[in-house]
Design an enzyme around this catalytic site. Structure first.
Site, PDB file in Angstrom:
ATOM      1  N   LYS A  52     -10.321  29.021 -57.238  1.00 57.55           N
ATOM      2  CA  LYS A  52     -11.446  29.987 -56.962  1.00 57.55           C
ATOM      3  C   LYS A  52     -11.142  30.295 -55.269  1.00 57.55           C
ATOM      4  O   LYS A  52     -11.827  31.047 -54.815  1.00 57.55           O
ATOM      5  CB  LYS A  52     -12.691  29.450 -57.036  1.00 57.55           C
TER       6      LYS A  52
HETATM    7  N1  PMP Z   1     -11.265  26.572 -63.696  1.00 60.02           N
HETATM    8  C1  PMP Z   1     -12.190  26.235 -62.819  1.00 60.02           C
HETATM    9  C2  PMP Z   1     -12.192  24.687 -62.683  1.00 60.02           C
HETATM   10  C3  PMP Z   1     -12.916  27.008 -62.444  1.00 60.02           C
HETATM   11  O1  PMP Z   1     -14.033  26.702 -61.383  1.00 60.02           O
HETATM   12  C4  PMP Z   1     -12.879  28.483 -62.655  1.00 60.02           C
HETATM   13  C5  PMP Z   1     -13.975  29.448 -62.157  1.00 60.02           C
HETATM   14  N2  PMP Z   1     -15.172  29.217 -62.583  1.00 60.02           N
HETATM   15  C6  PMP Z   1     -11.929  28.892 -63.656  1.00 60.02           C
HETATM   16  C7  PMP Z   1     -11.087  27.841 -64.282  1.00 60.02           C
HETATM   17  C8  PMP Z   1     -11.969  30.227 -64.260  1.00 60.02           C
HETATM   18  O2  PMP Z   1     -11.463  31.017 -63.323  1.00 60.02           O
HETATM   19  P1  PMP Z   1     -11.809  32.610 -63.331  1.00 60.02           P
HETATM   20  O3  PMP Z   1     -13.073  32.819 -62.784  1.00 60.02           O
HETATM   21  O4  PMP Z   1     -10.793  33.443 -62.525  1.00 60.02           O
HETATM   22  O5  PMP Z   1     -11.706  33.180 -64.928  1.00 60.02           O
END
Ligand code: PMP
Length: 331
Positions: A52
């Site tokens: 992130k």
């Molecule tokens: N894994 C973790 C640990 C996250 O914090 C997030 C984001 N909330 C994601 C995966 C997913 O990423 P995205 O928001 O780009 O879908």
């Protein structure tokens, strides 16, 4: 004393500049088991510790470029975790106060960490998205009623997926010499999957884009049937799964979806820790299980890339706590 100019290409000159260009790691156990190359993008090596950091940087850069975020402005987001962490780091670097709204049912470590980093943390009741008191809605409300406040709005602000189109996608293409057969990842905002899908499909439309979903989310059904119906939960995973199609995920080419049970996620994470030394978070466990299923479906000889979103550090009291797992029937 005058400082020498920082011009060498061997240095990284700021927190923001240290984001991205993460290693792509071949996971030998899973690769051997499937006869494929299972490759993980080591996003836990970003300076704020997760994938992130990229979204936080993309949204702040875009807001500055468009003039929506100006000197002395304040940044606000509704987030329980990694996006907030990335944002606070970048806000510190650029002298913006950072306000974080988060639901009050999160582990205390998360609020403490955000406070330690310098955020103004506002814990609000954990209520569904449709309720105006929901943490995301309150972040938006604060921005719309307070002058000089910019709401990053990670779910629907497509600067989130754009940075994955500009950085994560090209990095994967380059690091695999274009020999990637499938890209597999879970979605929270969907920024990662949507940005990478757009880039890789432009390079080679045959590359399979697979959405990995935990139980209790609507995204698996969305890909399979077109209807975002919530599947039976719950899941102890954090940061992934969604009940709605976000602005970032909308209009994205997705070839398939895989649903992963928590027990399988836990097994793969403990296996990687014990056999290879990798200490990874829950969303990464979902990604790895889905990558293995994709490899088995495609057959030996293929190259599957997934995301190692964050490390196990933030999950010591739950995922990596045997008593907690026993309580949940997941030991
Ligand atoms: N894994 C973790 C640990 C996250 O914090 C997030 C984001 N909330 C994601 C995966 C997913 O990423 P995205 O928001 O780009 O879908």
């Amino acid at each position: 004393m005058q400082q020498p100019a920082a011009t060498t290409q061997n240095w990284t000159n700021s927190f923001s500049a240290a984001i991205g260009d993460t290693p792509l790691i071949r996971l030998s156990t899973l690769s051997r088991e499937t006869g494929c190359n299972i490759l993980g993008k080591a996003e836990f090596l970003n300076p704020g510790g997760s994938v992130k950091d990229r979204a936080a940087l993309g949204m702040i850069d875009a807001a500055e470029a468009s003039g929506r975020l100006v000197k002395n402005g304040t940044v606000v987001e509704g987030t329980a975790g990694n996006t907030g962490i990335g944002l606070v780091h970048i806000c510190n670097e650029r002298a913006y106060p950072c306000v974080i709204y988060m639901p009050d049912n999160q582990s205390p470590e998360k609020a403490q960490l955000l406070q330690t980093l310098g955020a103004d943390v506002r814990q609000v009741p954990a209520v569904p998205y449709k309720d105006p008191a929901n943490f995301q809605k309150q972040a938006g409300e604060y921005a719309s009623t307070t002058p000089g406040v910019f709401w990053t709005n990670q779910f629907d602000n497509t600067a989130n997926r754009d940075i994955h189109f500009r950085t994560t996608g090209p990095e994967i293409w380059r690091q695999t010499d274009g020999l990637v057969d499938a890209f597999v990842t879970a979605c929270g905002t969907g920024g990662t999957l949507a940005g990478v899908s757009r880039y890789l499909k432009q390079k080679n439309q045959n590359i399979q884009i697979v959405l990995a979903d935990p139980m209790g989310s609507a995204l698996y059904n969305y890909v399979k049937t077109g209807l975002p119906e919530i599947s039976k939960g719950p899941s102890i995973t954090e940061g992934i799964g969604n009940s709605r199609i976000t602005g970032n995920l909308a209009d994205t080419l997705i070839d398939d979806a895989v649903q992963v049970q928590d027990l399988d996620m836990i097994n793969v994470l403990y296996k990687l820790l014990m056999k290879e030394g990798w200490y990874l978070g829950s969303s990464t466990g979902i990604n790895l299980c889905a990558a293995v299923q994709t490899a088995l479906k495609l057959g030996p000889g293929h190259t599957i890339v997934t995301m190692l979103c964050d490390s196990g550090n933030k999950y010591q009291s739950r995922l990596y706590n045997k008593e907690f797992l026993q309580e949940k029937g997941l030991a």
